[in-house]
Design an enzyme around this catalytic site. Sequence first.
Site, PDB file in Angstrom:
ATOM      1  N   CYS A  55       0.860  -1.185   0.000  1.00  0.00           N
ATOM      2  CA  CYS A  55       0.000   0.000   0.000  1.00  0.00           C
ATOM      3  C   CYS A  55       0.893   1.229   0.000  1.00  0.00           C
ATOM      4  O   CYS A  55       1.736   1.370   0.897  1.00  0.00           O
ATOM      5  CB  CYS A  55      -0.896  -0.014   1.245  1.00  0.00           C
ATOM      6  SG  CYS A  55      -1.828   1.501   1.524  1.00  0.00           S
ATOM      7  N   CYS A  59      -0.929   3.168  -6.905  1.00  0.00           N
ATOM      8  CA  CYS A  59      -1.797   2.567  -5.883  1.00  0.00           C
ATOM      9  C   CYS A  59      -1.969   1.125  -6.306  1.00  0.00           C
ATOM     10  O   CYS A  59      -2.275   0.843  -7.476  1.00  0.00           O
ATOM     11  CB  CYS A  59      -3.149   3.275  -5.818  1.00  0.00           C
ATOM     12  SG  CYS A  59      -4.367   2.436  -4.770  1.00  0.00           S
TER      13      CYS A  59
END
Length: 291
Positions: free
Chosen positions: A92, A207
């Site tokens: 992440c 992302c």
Amino acid sequence: MRIDLMAGASLSAAALRSAAEPTILVFDSGLGGLTVLDAVRRTRPDARYVYVGDDAAFPYGRLGEAPLVARVLTVMERLVATHRPDLVVIACNTASTLVLPALRQRFTTPFVGVVPPIKPAAEVTRSRMITLLATPGTVARSYTSDLIATYAGACAVTRIGSQNLAGYAEAELAGAPVDDAALAAEIAPCFVTEADGRRTDVICLACTHYPLLLPRLQAVAPWPVTWIDPAPAIARRVVQLIGPLPREADRHGSALGAFTAGSCLTDALRTALAARGIGEVGVESIPLPMQ
């Protein structure tokens, strides 16, 4: 000073490679880390994998920096104690750029994070026009600015902080995909044309959720571009630390999925997880305290 998100930790590579069947924990706020899990499993299919989605706190972008650090530390305390991983991948960008220093200080377990793929984008662009597609938090972070200044100083870098794309990726796997028009509108600002005819030719997917939508993004893009997924680079770093696939390895390791709330676990998602080799899925309830 920019922290090295792709570093290991205090343990040596030799010590890590001593594990006959290493346990690798891949952690994300939701489902985006599945793209990283897929890449890592291709390089070490013999390892035991634990995939954890902190869906009780998804999306991380809604948390302030201090609450986010506290949240990830709280969850990781439980996960490290329960699963005893040989290595943890923080799959992440938001968590990697904020929490890795605290994780490395708290635990002896090696942690590898996600780097926005600015450097490879600058190496392959021909028009010198790059778009960084990320969450609003990653786009605004000083770490990202440092990467751009270091590796893409000769390029025009458009930063797009998407409010919706991670949620669209979650919906896709949960069996409720958004339509093409919504996807096209979300990525439209990524495509820039200059007066001299140059236009964006590389888009960094900063992302881990976004590659889940890559075939659809390619289909709705107004013109072809190179899309850069950071997952292969993460997999290479994991192999550097854990070691390559042993010659004697003749079987695939197990894969366990866990979520901190489980509210995302539709039948469609369970089917999608099983297709990625995660047949056993459970809930390790870790509610998000009221902020």
